[in-house]
Each structure stands twice: as C-alpha cells, then as structure tokens.
Write a protein that holds these residues in place. Structure first.
Motif, mmCIF file in Angstrom:
data_model
loop_
_atom_site.group_PDB
_atom_site.id
_atom_site.type_symbol
_atom_site.label_atom_id
_atom_site.label_comp_id
_atom_site.label_asym_id
_atom_site.label_seq_id
_atom_site.Cartn_x
_atom_site.Cartn_y
_atom_site.Cartn_z
ATOM 1 N N LYS A 1 0.821 -1.203 0.000
ATOM 2 C CA LYS A 1 0.000 0.000 0.000
ATOM 3 C C LYS A 1 0.862 1.263 0.000
ATOM 4 O O LYS A 1 2.050 1.241 0.318
ATOM 5 C CB LYS A 1 -0.906 0.025 1.240
ATOM 6 C CG LYS A 1 -1.778 -1.207 1.408
ATOM 7 C CD LYS A 1 -2.905 -1.234 0.406
ATOM 8 C CE LYS A 1 -3.866 -2.395 0.687
ATOM 9 N NZ LYS A 1 -4.969 -2.455 -0.278
ATOM 10 N N SER B 1 3.686 2.804 2.911
ATOM 11 C CA SER B 1 4.243 1.704 3.711
ATOM 12 C C SER B 1 5.688 2.030 4.090
ATOM 13 O O SER B 1 6.437 2.601 3.302
ATOM 14 C CB SER B 1 4.214 0.400 2.912
ATOM 15 O OG SER B 1 2.899 -0.025 2.684
ATOM 16 N N SER C 1 2.898 3.020 -4.079
ATOM 17 C CA SER C 1 2.340 1.673 -4.052
ATOM 18 C C SER C 1 3.039 0.814 -5.099
ATOM 19 O O SER C 1 3.541 1.309 -6.102
ATOM 20 C CB SER C 1 0.836 1.711 -4.322
ATOM 21 O OG SER C 1 0.578 2.274 -5.585
ATOM 22 N N SER D 1 -3.127 -2.371 -4.795
ATOM 23 C CA SER D 1 -2.070 -1.723 -4.028
ATOM 24 C C SER D 1 -2.457 -0.317 -3.605
ATOM 25 O O SER D 1 -1.692 0.379 -2.952
ATOM 26 C CB SER D 1 -0.765 -1.670 -4.851
ATOM 27 O OG SER D 1 -0.931 -0.835 -5.987
ATOM 28 N N ASN D 2 -3.655 0.116 -4.016
ATOM 29 C CA ASN D 2 -4.085 1.480 -3.685
ATOM 30 C C ASN D 2 -4.858 1.528 -2.368
ATOM 31 O O ASN D 2 -5.322 0.522 -1.896
ATOM 32 C CB ASN D 2 -4.959 2.049 -4.813
ATOM 33 C CG ASN D 2 -4.158 2.187 -6.094
ATOM 34 O OD1 ASN D 2 -2.949 2.462 -6.064
ATOM 35 N ND2 ASN D 2 -4.806 1.983 -7.218
#
Length: 224
Positions: A34, A37, A98, A223-224
């Motif tokens: 994400k 991170s 991401s 991944s968003n």
C-alpha cells in the motif's frame, strides 16, 4: 527486428542492454504494498514472500524426490520482482509509493499445490501477512527491457532510454507500469553483479487488440 521468445527463466535476461522479448505465460506469488508503507513493512513482506516461495519448492522436491531434483535446482534462485508506475504516467509523487512484489514460480507448480502449502504454512508458522499473498498466472506478453548496471545513476534515466527505444521501433506502452527485476547471486556469478532488469509491457502502436490482451498481468488497483 528479431524478437526473442524464451521459455527458460535465465533466457529472459538478454546480454543486450536494450531489447524486445516475448515473455511466455508465467506463475507468481504476489503481494501488494500500500501507499505510505514503511521500509520495515516492505522488508517483512519480502521476507515472508521469499519464505513461502522456498517452502513450496522444498515441499514439492521432497514429495517428488529424484523425479524433480534437477528441475527444482533451476528454480531455487528466482529473483524478486517489483511492479510500479512509470514516472512519465505519474501526476502525483505519492502515486508512485504503491507497488506489487512478486517471485516467479516453476511451471510445474499449480494453484491447487500452492493452496496446499499455503495452508500448511499458515498452520505451522502463521503470520497475518501470509493472508495477503496470492497465486497469479500472467499470460504471454510482449515486453521491452533494459539492463541497468551498477554504474547507472537513476532508474529514471534508464526508463527514458527504454522509452526512446520503444518509440523508435514503432511500439508503445501497453499499460502504465514497469517491473524492476533484481538479479540475485546466481546471476552475479555470471558477471552481472549489481544489475537489474527494467521491463515494461508494450504493443504495436496501432495494435489495439493485442494491447487489450497484454493488460492481463497484475491488478495494481489492489495496491491502492
């Protein structure tokens, strides 16, 4: 122009610095990272991804013994791959935070076997991040790639060179993402220390039909 077509993993790392290649169907373990991170959280995900990948191979080799010993040796050093957005498609710097992390799997590993070892791993060495790992099959695709050596200062410069190569050969990007493939020790022994592959999906500039198919890779919306 000759387009290389390869079925063996090591054949996908061409000696030429810039090239166009046909990538066959491939299998991966994938985990999505994400935005925002920390480096620590990314490192943990990489470690668990590698752990599960090695466990799958070890269990398969143990169950099949001599029949697959030689085959398994070739797959013990698959490189870590990272998919993220191309710089020229980014409107907001944070959009690039991401990514997806992947490790190739041998062709003889199927989803049912993955699920079997996945369940075993969760039972014996449970970690909540295991829940984030998925088994992914990507279709055959046309790609352009560049070998980035340790003397290359920035990824951006290498990607710009790759862009020029793509355009000069009448291709265009099939999506907005590129892969970083970190070459491991097995490749370093072959004189490729400090190098990585930068690879992106491409299509002929007017080939809309192929462009649609080439997007069947990784769902980066996760991944968003």
């Amino acid at each position: 122009m000759n387009i290389r077509s390869n079925t063996l993993e090591e054949g996908l790392y061409n000696k030429n610095e810039v090239s166009i290649i046909r990538i066959p169907q491939q299998k991966f373990l994938v985990i999505y990272v994400k935005k925002n991170s920390t480096k620590f959280n990314i490192a943990i995900r990489i470690g668990i991804l590698k752990y599960l990948s090695q466990l799958i191979l070890m269990e398969y080799e143990k169950e099949n013994k001599t029949k697959t010993k030689v085959a398994c040796e070739k797959y013990k050093n698959f490189s870590l791959e990272k998919i993220r957005m191309m710089p020229n498609f980014i409107s907001d710097r944070k959009e690039n935070e991401s990514c997806a992390l992947l490790i190739r799997q041998p062709n003889f590993i199927n989803e049912d076997y993955f699920k079997k070892i996945y369940s075993k791993a969760k039972k014996n060495s449970y970690h909540p991040i295991l829940e984030e790992i998925e088994f992914l099959i990507t279709g055959s695709r046309l790609c352009a790639q560049i070998i980035q050596t340790e003397s290359t200062a920035e990824i951006k410069g290498s990607l710009e060179e790759l862009d020029r190569y793509i355009l000069s050969n009448n291709y265009e990007h099939a999506d907005r993402y590129f892969r970083e493939i970190y070459l491991n020790s097995s490749h370093e022994k072959k004189g490729r220390s400090g190098t990585r592959i930068l690879r992106c999906n491409i299509s002929k500039a007017a080939d809309q039909k192929y462009k649609a198919k080439s997007n069947l890779t990784v769902d980066m919306s996760k991944s968003n």
